[in-house]
Design a protein around this motif. Structure first.
Motif, PDB file in Angstrom:
ATOM      1  N   LYS A 191      58.619  39.087  34.409  1.00  0.00           N
ATOM      2  CA  LYS A 191      58.910  40.042  35.476  1.00  0.00           C
ATOM      3  C   LYS A 191      58.160  41.350  35.271  1.00  0.00           C
ATOM      4  CE  LYS A 191      61.032  41.462  39.174  1.00  0.00           C
ATOM      5  NZ  LYS A 191      60.746  40.869  40.493  1.00  0.00           N
ATOM      6  N   GLU A 192      58.133  41.869  34.049  1.00  0.00           N
ATOM      7  CA  GLU A 192      57.424  43.118  33.759  1.00  0.00           C
ATOM      8  C   GLU A 192      55.937  42.978  34.064  1.00  0.00           C
ATOM      9  OE1 GLU A 192      60.062  44.891  30.013  1.00  0.00           O
ATOM     10  OE2 GLU A 192      58.465  43.433  29.656  1.00  0.00           O
ATOM     11  N   ARG A 193      55.354  41.878  33.647  1.00  0.00           N
ATOM     12  CA  ARG A 193      53.925  41.646  33.887  1.00  0.00           C
ATOM     13  C   ARG A 193      53.638  41.561  35.387  1.00  0.00           C
ATOM     14  NH1 ARG A 193      49.363  39.040  31.366  1.00  0.00           N
ATOM     15  NH2 ARG A 193      48.148  37.858  32.904  1.00  0.00           N
ATOM     16  N   SER A 194      54.487  40.853  36.107  1.00  0.00           N
ATOM     17  CA  SER A 194      54.291  40.702  37.550  1.00  0.00           C
ATOM     18  C   SER A 194      54.353  42.047  38.259  1.00  0.00           C
ATOM     19  CB  SER A 194      55.361  39.764  38.110  1.00  0.00           C
ATOM     20  OG  SER A 194      55.284  39.688  39.517  1.00  0.00           O
ATOM     21  N   VAL A 195      55.346  42.853  37.914  1.00  0.00           N
ATOM     22  CA  VAL A 195      55.488  44.178  38.538  1.00  0.00           C
ATOM     23  C   VAL A 195      54.255  45.027  38.271  1.00  0.00           C
ATOM     24  CG1 VAL A 195      56.770  46.349  38.463  1.00  0.00           C
ATOM     25  CG2 VAL A 195      58.015  44.181  38.524  1.00  0.00           C
ATOM     26  N   LEU A 196      53.793  45.036  37.030  1.00  0.00           N
ATOM     27  CA  LEU A 196      52.624  45.842  36.667  1.00  0.00           C
ATOM     28  C   LEU A 196      51.382  45.405  37.433  1.00  0.00           C
ATOM     29  CD1 LEU A 196      51.061  47.888  34.924  1.00  0.00           C
ATOM     30  CD2 LEU A 196      50.868  46.089  33.178  1.00  0.00           C
ATOM     31  N   LEU A 197      51.056  44.126  37.380  1.00  0.00           N
ATOM     32  CA  LEU A 197      49.819  43.642  37.985  1.00  0.00           C
ATOM     33  C   LEU A 197      49.813  43.786  39.500  1.00  0.00           C
ATOM     34  CD1 LEU A 197      49.046  40.445  35.857  1.00  0.00           C
ATOM     35  CD2 LEU A 197      48.306  42.811  35.497  1.00  0.00           C
ATOM     36  N   LYS A 198      51.000  43.775  40.121  1.00  0.00           N
ATOM     37  CA  LYS A 198      51.082  43.948  41.569  1.00  0.00           C
ATOM     38  C   LYS A 198      50.971  45.413  41.976  1.00  0.00           C
ATOM     39  CE  LYS A 198      53.664  39.740  42.651  1.00  0.00           C
ATOM     40  NZ  LYS A 198      54.943  39.175  43.167  1.00  0.00           N
ATOM     41  N   HIS A 199      51.009  46.318  41.000  1.00  0.00           N
ATOM     42  CA  HIS A 199      50.894  47.750  41.322  1.00  0.00           C
ATOM     43  C   HIS A 199      49.552  48.349  40.913  1.00  0.00           C
ATOM     44  CE1 HIS A 199      55.207  47.506  42.094  1.00  0.00           C
ATOM     45  NE2 HIS A 199      55.052  48.617  42.771  1.00  0.00           N
ATOM     46  N   ILE A 200      48.666  47.513  40.383  1.00  0.00           N
ATOM     47  CA  ILE A 200      47.337  48.012  40.005  1.00  0.00           C
ATOM     48  C   ILE A 200      46.310  47.547  41.027  1.00  0.00           C
ATOM     49  CG2 ILE A 200      45.502  47.951  38.293  1.00  0.00           C
ATOM     50  CD1 ILE A 200      47.546  47.784  36.132  1.00  0.00           C
ATOM     51  N   ILE A 201      45.737  48.517  41.717  1.00  0.00           N
ATOM     52  CA  ILE A 201      44.718  48.251  42.730  1.00  0.00           C
ATOM     53  C   ILE A 201      43.344  48.264  42.056  1.00  0.00           C
ATOM     54  CG2 ILE A 201      43.630  49.170  44.819  1.00  0.00           C
ATOM     55  CD1 ILE A 201      46.377  50.293  45.588  1.00  0.00           C
ATOM     56  N   VAL A 202      42.501  47.319  42.445  1.00  0.00           N
ATOM     57  CA  VAL A 202      41.195  47.147  41.807  1.00  0.00           C
ATOM     58  C   VAL A 202      40.066  47.506  42.770  1.00  0.00           C
ATOM     59  CG1 VAL A 202      39.647  45.514  40.652  1.00  0.00           C
ATOM     60  CG2 VAL A 202      42.142  45.255  40.433  1.00  0.00           C
ATOM     61  N   GLN A 224      45.595  39.191  41.308  1.00  0.00           N
ATOM     62  CA  GLN A 224      44.766  38.201  41.990  1.00  0.00           C
ATOM     63  C   GLN A 224      43.622  37.681  41.110  1.00  0.00           C
ATOM     64  OE1 GLN A 224      44.114  41.052  45.280  1.00  0.00           O
ATOM     65  NE2 GLN A 224      44.886  39.469  46.664  1.00  0.00           N
ATOM     66  N   TYR A 225      43.505  38.236  39.907  1.00  0.00           N
ATOM     67  CA  TYR A 225      42.406  37.866  39.017  1.00  0.00           C
ATOM     68  C   TYR A 225      42.902  36.942  37.902  1.00  0.00           C
ATOM     69  CZ  TYR A 225      39.711  41.618  41.235  1.00  0.00           C
ATOM     70  OH  TYR A 225      39.045  42.405  42.137  1.00  0.00           O
ATOM     71  N   SER A 226      41.970  36.250  37.269  1.00  0.00           N
ATOM     72  CA  SER A 226      42.308  35.385  36.140  1.00  0.00           C
ATOM     73  C   SER A 226      42.627  36.253  34.919  1.00  0.00           C
ATOM     74  CB  SER A 226      41.137  34.457  35.819  1.00  0.00           C
ATOM     75  OG  SER A 226      40.034  35.195  35.290  1.00  0.00           O
ATOM     76  N   SER A 227      43.235  35.654  33.917  1.00  0.00           N
ATOM     77  CA  SER A 227      43.586  36.397  32.699  1.00  0.00           C
ATOM     78  C   SER A 227      42.353  37.021  32.048  1.00  0.00           C
ATOM     79  CB  SER A 227      44.290  35.471  31.699  1.00  0.00           C
ATOM     80  OG  SER A 227      45.524  35.029  32.204  1.00  0.00           O
ATOM     81  N   ARG A 279      38.689  43.963  32.956  1.00  0.00           N
ATOM     82  CA  ARG A 279      38.856  45.178  33.766  1.00  0.00           C
ATOM     83  C   ARG A 279      39.722  46.223  33.061  1.00  0.00           C
ATOM     84  NH1 ARG A 279      37.170  41.236  36.509  1.00  0.00           N
ATOM     85  NH2 ARG A 279      36.014  41.474  38.475  1.00  0.00           N
ATOM     86  N   LEU A 280      40.731  45.765  32.355  1.00  0.00           N
ATOM     87  CA  LEU A 280      41.578  46.706  31.616  1.00  0.00           C
ATOM     88  C   LEU A 280      40.798  47.392  30.492  1.00  0.00           C
ATOM     89  CD1 LEU A 280      44.948  44.730  31.378  1.00  0.00           C
ATOM     90  CD2 LEU A 280      44.539  46.858  32.632  1.00  0.00           C
ATOM     91  N   LYS A 281      39.837  46.697  29.937  1.00  0.00           N
ATOM     92  CA  LYS A 281      39.055  47.259  28.838  1.00  0.00           C
ATOM     93  C   LYS A 281      37.887  48.113  29.320  1.00  0.00           C
ATOM     94  CE  LYS A 281      40.060  43.524  25.562  1.00  0.00           C
ATOM     95  NZ  LYS A 281      39.499  42.374  24.807  1.00  0.00           N
ATOM     96  N   ASN A 282      37.323  47.786  30.488  1.00  0.00           N
ATOM     97  CA  ASN A 282      36.050  48.402  30.879  1.00  0.00           C
ATOM     98  C   ASN A 282      36.110  49.304  32.109  1.00  0.00           C
ATOM     99  OD1 ASN A 282      33.950  47.005  28.994  1.00  0.00           O
ATOM    100  ND2 ASN A 282      35.226  45.332  29.743  1.00  0.00           N
ATOM    101  N   TYR A 283      37.147  49.215  32.915  1.00  0.00           N
ATOM    102  CA  TYR A 283      37.210  50.024  34.129  1.00  0.00           C
ATOM    103  C   TYR A 283      37.922  51.352  33.860  1.00  0.00           C
ATOM    104  CZ  TYR A 283      35.634  46.288  37.311  1.00  0.00           C
ATOM    105  OH  TYR A 283      34.894  45.341  37.971  1.00  0.00           O
ATOM    106  N   PHE A 284      37.622  52.339  34.686  1.00  0.00           N
ATOM    107  CA  PHE A 284      38.310  53.632  34.633  1.00  0.00           C
ATOM    108  C   PHE A 284      39.714  53.437  35.201  1.00  0.00           C
ATOM    109  CE2 PHE A 284      39.462  57.695  36.689  1.00  0.00           C
ATOM    110  CZ  PHE A 284      39.361  58.544  35.600  1.00  0.00           C
ATOM    111  N   LYS A 285      40.721  53.864  34.441  1.00  0.00           N
ATOM    112  CA  LYS A 285      42.110  53.603  34.820  1.00  0.00           C
ATOM    113  C   LYS A 285      42.844  54.927  35.053  1.00  0.00           C
ATOM    114  CE  LYS A 285      42.262  51.443  30.951  1.00  0.00           C
ATOM    115  NZ  LYS A 285      40.815  51.365  30.708  1.00  0.00           N
TER     116      LYS A 285
END
Length: 336
Positions: free
Chosen positions: A95-106, A152-155, A161-167
């Motif tokens: 549930k925590e993972r789902s909530v997080l990934l659904k709130h991060i826009i790419v 919407q992305y694969s693992s 993206r978490l390692k290389n994109y500006f967050k």
């Protein structure tokens, strides 16, 4: 509300740099005061946040300059390093993972990740992303759409993206954000009134109240702020809470995602311009201004709403949102 309270409330606005803010209220009121983080109740995990004497953040006014903005980010990283919470995405529960990934826009075009938090200018930021990614030629008035989200992305793609994109993300004083959600959702949004509002009123409304006593226009539009607070307290699983009042740290998991920039709602336009510069957005693109009819809650208005809530409920509410206060360097409120 007596004159003395309003005088003190106004004093907070003008002298927030003094570092301590006192609202003297009645026996059923809240005194919101800036001070070094105190120990929370035993059941709440402690985050040790650095509080330098020269680093003062107002209860209702945001970060004023880059130095203090960096200090907020430094405090967050320090707090996360000493916490027992999960710091790795794969260690979050489903549930925590789902909530997080659904709130991060790419945005793959500009190589950034934006974690949105409702009631922290997220609709306008979504509109900005739509323009940047070519989904829209200009800022649309209707609800933002056509965006990509990290779920919407694969693992493998997520990790890259978490390692290389500006967050980045934006935060807001928890008390102010909750009040904004209440006034908006239970004062303007009919669906919320008919679903949440009706249930809240039925469960927490005055006992013995008859249907004939209802004088509103829409069922559920008469939920009081205290009834809303009681509803929040009965939501024992925070991951299941509606995103408009779920804790910010649950939505964006700042100890899992190493954010490069955390902006403040109270310094929204300056911080947004900093982000746009960082991602190399077109120079003629600027964060949209608020609609002319929009009027955010003032300090006195915010203080008033909380002053009429029972102290017992307030203490439980502050404990429930404790991590939002400490992780994002907002002073933990004190009942007096």
């Amino acid at each position: 509300m007596n004159n003395r309270f309003f005088q003190l409330a106004l004093a907070v606005l003008f002298f927030h740099q003094l570092g301590k803010f006192l609202l003297s209220l009645s026996s059923s009121s809240v005194d919101v005061q800036a001070y070094q983080v105190r120990s929370p109740p035993d059941q709440i995990e402690t985050y040790h946040v650095s509080n330098d004497e020269d680093f003062s953040i107002s209860q209702f006014n945001g970060i004023a300059n880059g130095k203090e903005r960096r200090q907020r980010l430094g405090n967050l990283r320090s707090a996360c390093s000493t916490s027992k919470s999960s710091k790795i995405l794969k260690h979050l529960n489903v549930k925590e993972r789902s909530v997080l990934l659904k709130h991060i826009i790419v945005s793959d075009k500009y190589k950034f990740l934006y974690c949105y938090t409702p009631k922290v200018a997220c609709s306008n930021w979504k509109r900005v992303v739509m323009v940047l990614d070519g989904v829209s030629d200009g800022f649309v008035k209707d609800h933002p759409h056509g965006l990509k989200y990290l779920y919407q992305y694969s693992s493998k793609e997520i990790d890259y993206r978490l390692k290389n994109y500006f967050k980045f993300t934006f935060v807001r004083n928890p008390l102010e954000r909750l009040l904004s959600a209440y006034r908006n959702k239970f004062g303007e949004i009919e669906d919320i009134m008919r679903t949440y509002g009706v249930k809240i009123k039925k469960r927490y409304g005055k006992s013995g109240a008859s249907q004939e006593e209802y004088t509103g226009k829409i069922p559920g539009d008469d939920v009081s702020f205290e009834e809303f607070i009681r509803f929040l307290l009965d939501n024992s699983v925070v991951e299941n809470m509606n995103e408009h009042w779920a804790p910010m740290h649950i939505l964006c998991q700042p100890c899992v995602v190493d954010y490069d920039f955390i902006g403040s709602y109270d310094n929204l336009y300056e911080d947004s311009e900093k982000v746009l510069q960082q991602i190399k957005a077109p120079k003629d693109l600027h964060f949209p201004t608020r609609q002319s009819y929009y009027s955010p809650s003032s300090l006195s208005t915010t203080a008033y709403y909380y002053s009429v809530v029972n102290n017992t409920y307030l203490e439980s509410l502050f404990a429930k949102y404790y991590q939002d206060f400490t992780l994002f360097s907002y002073p933990f409120p004190k009942i007096k």
